[in-house]
Design a protein around this motif. Sequence first.
Motif, PDB file in Angstrom:
ATOM      1  N   UNK A 109       0.835  -1.193   0.000  1.00 51.80           N
ATOM      2  CA  UNK A 109       0.000   0.000   0.000  1.00 51.80           C
ATOM      3  C   UNK A 109       0.875   1.251   0.000  1.00 51.80           C
ATOM      4  N   UNK A 110       1.932   1.225   0.811  1.00 52.42           N
ATOM      5  CA  UNK A 110       2.771   2.409   0.961  1.00 52.42           C
ATOM      6  C   UNK A 110       3.660   2.616  -0.265  1.00 52.42           C
ATOM      7  N   UNK A 111       4.369   1.559  -0.663  1.00 48.29           N
ATOM      8  CA  UNK A 111       5.247   1.700  -1.827  1.00 48.29           C
ATOM      9  C   UNK A 111       4.418   2.028  -3.069  1.00 48.29           C
ATOM     10  N   UNK A 112       3.250   1.410  -3.193  1.00 53.60           N
ATOM     11  CA  UNK A 112       2.383   1.676  -4.339  1.00 53.60           C
ATOM     12  C   UNK A 112       1.961   3.138  -4.391  1.00 53.60           C
ATOM     13  N   UNK A 113       1.585   3.656  -3.236  1.00 50.38           N
ATOM     14  CA  UNK A 113       1.148   5.051  -3.202  1.00 50.38           C
ATOM     15  C   UNK A 113       2.294   5.992  -3.501  1.00 50.38           C
ATOM     16  N   UNK A 114       3.450   5.704  -2.926  1.00 52.43           N
ATOM     17  CA  UNK A 114       4.612   6.561  -3.137  1.00 52.43           C
ATOM     18  C   UNK A 114       5.019   6.556  -4.606  1.00 52.43           C
ATOM     19  N   UNK A 115       4.998   5.388  -5.211  1.00 50.72           N
ATOM     20  CA  UNK A 115       5.420   5.258  -6.606  1.00 50.72           C
ATOM     21  C   UNK A 115       4.411   5.903  -7.560  1.00 50.72           C
ATOM     22  N   UNK A 116       3.112   5.682  -7.293  1.00 51.38           N
ATOM     23  CA  UNK A 116       2.135   6.129  -8.285  1.00 51.38           C
ATOM     24  C   UNK A 116       1.669   7.557  -8.057  1.00 51.38           C
ATOM     25  N   UNK A 117       1.758   8.058  -6.836  1.00 47.22           N
ATOM     26  CA  UNK A 117       1.276   9.419  -6.594  1.00 47.22           C
ATOM     27  C   UNK A 117       2.387  10.354  -6.115  1.00 47.22           C
ATOM     28  N   UNK A 118       2.987  10.018  -4.975  1.00 49.70           N
ATOM     29  CA  UNK A 118       3.885  10.981  -4.328  1.00 49.70           C
ATOM     30  C   UNK A 118       5.072  11.356  -5.205  1.00 49.70           C
ATOM     31  N   UNK A 119       5.588  10.395  -6.010  1.00 52.03           N
ATOM     32  CA  UNK A 119       6.772  10.725  -6.802  1.00 52.03           C
ATOM     33  C   UNK A 119       6.408  11.504  -8.055  1.00 52.03           C
ATOM     34  N   UNK A 120       5.102  11.698  -8.319  1.00 56.37           N
ATOM     35  CA  UNK A 120       4.711  12.380  -9.549  1.00 56.37           C
ATOM     36  C   UNK A 120       3.923  13.665  -9.303  1.00 56.37           C
ATOM     37  N   UNK A 121       3.370  13.835  -8.111  1.00 58.12           N
ATOM     38  CA  UNK A 121       2.444  14.951  -7.857  1.00 58.12           C
ATOM     39  C   UNK A 121       3.020  15.953  -6.866  1.00 58.12           C
ATOM     40  N   UNK A 122       2.364  17.111  -6.807  1.00 56.16           N
ATOM     41  CA  UNK A 122       2.819  18.115  -5.845  1.00 56.16           C
ATOM     42  C   UNK A 122       2.419  17.715  -4.424  1.00 56.16           C
ATOM     43  N   UNK A 123       2.952  18.461  -3.453  1.00 57.11           N
ATOM     44  CA  UNK A 123       2.810  18.099  -2.043  1.00 57.11           C
ATOM     45  C   UNK A 123       1.353  17.972  -1.627  1.00 57.11           C
ATOM     46  N   UNK A 124       0.512  18.955  -2.054  1.00 53.21           N
ATOM     47  CA  UNK A 124      -0.871  18.973  -1.596  1.00 53.21           C
ATOM     48  C   UNK A 124      -1.617  17.718  -2.044  1.00 53.21           C
ATOM     49  N   UNK A 125      -1.506  17.414  -3.334  1.00 55.94           N
ATOM     50  CA  UNK A 125      -2.190  16.236  -3.869  1.00 55.94           C
ATOM     51  C   UNK A 125      -1.714  14.969  -3.168  1.00 55.94           C
ATOM     52  N   UNK A 126      -0.386  14.857  -3.011  1.00 55.82           N
ATOM     53  CA  UNK A 126       0.162  13.638  -2.410  1.00 55.82           C
ATOM     54  C   UNK A 126      -0.348  13.452  -0.993  1.00 55.82           C
ATOM     55  N   UNK A 127      -0.318  14.542  -0.226  1.00 49.30           N
ATOM     56  CA  UNK A 127      -0.719  14.405   1.176  1.00 49.30           C
ATOM     57  C   UNK A 127      -2.208  14.080   1.274  1.00 49.30           C
ATOM     58  N   UNK A 128      -3.029  14.764   0.448  1.00 52.52           N
ATOM     59  CA  UNK A 128      -4.473  14.506   0.502  1.00 52.52           C
ATOM     60  C   UNK A 128      -4.775  13.053   0.150  1.00 52.52           C
TER      61      UNK A 128
END
Lengths: 202, 145
Positions: A109-128
């Motif tokens: 769940x964590x690696x998937x989220x980091x790879x698909x969202x956090x590494x591509x999006x800005x801070x606000x989107x990633x955190x939300x």
Amino acid sequence: MTLTQRFIDSLWTRNVATTQLLGLCPLLAVSYNVKNAVGLAVASTFVLVSSSCLISLFRNGIPENIRLPCFVLVIATFTTIAHMIMQAYAWDVYQQIALFVQIIVTNCMILGHVESVASKRDLKTSVVTAVGTALGFSLVLVVLGGVRQLLGLLTPVATQPVGSFFVIGIALAMINYLKGFSPKRRTNEPQHEPDYMQQDYE
Amino acid sequence: MKVIVTLTLLALVAGCLLALLHLFTAGRIEQNQSNAEKQILVGLVDSTDPEFLHEQGIDLVITEIRGYGGTMNIVVAFRAEEILGVRVLSHGETPGFSDVLKPTDWIGRFGKQPVYEVDAVSGATITTRAVIRVVKDSMRADSTP
């Protein structure tokens, strides 16, 4: 997609546990009572949100070819922090779920989220989306823990490992039914089935 | 080059952060651990007060030994030449297999029946053998002061 939509999407429509079926190992193993479930939910939420936050901040500084080692390093650091804090301030709960706190590191769940969202999006989107995903996971974990603890009063099987398979199986069937995933619907209108595993957040 | 610098920096920052946190939490963790150990001992011999133990003639022998998944700390309680009981203070054995170390399980048989009647448990051979070895060793140590 607005931020609110993203939040609801990651919390319910694309819920990690019930739709993407990620992170099932700790989910099945720890949810035999509410106390342990809350402990693991808090630890997972902490690790997911803080590593998404950090990776999103530095996403432009991480070279593409070593992004996975970097992600794992960050996630492992936060997991160890959670592990140390729990050992110091929540010893009793920690003793019960020690192993599952340590394997948060490998929670897809964590690696998937980091790879698909956090590494591509800005801070606000990633955190939300991280908060949404984590809350979705916590919700399932705590509800499952509560249901199993209550059922455990009737029959001890519910709190044993076997019980978790039954309870989550029934829960998934119910959720799929609510989302209109019944086999009957499927044969009638196969075209309208949304692809929940598709990972683009455009 | 960038790859090396990034990874090194990241690892360095992570290491420093964890070291700092360790400084803050180490004391509390140690205290929690010793409280837990004390509770185990109280469950075995009622009180860990040295005077009480001396009065009752109880000897506590604590030994460290390698188990299957790291070191185990095992305490054997003697009164005169007799074993009162054996408990594990800390261990790193595989969950599930470590159930034999629960006081209600296999390890509780020490003190209730003669030592030579306590067998190793298949599936947890290394764990149980280590415990038996500790008990035997501390018996020898106890009889020759």
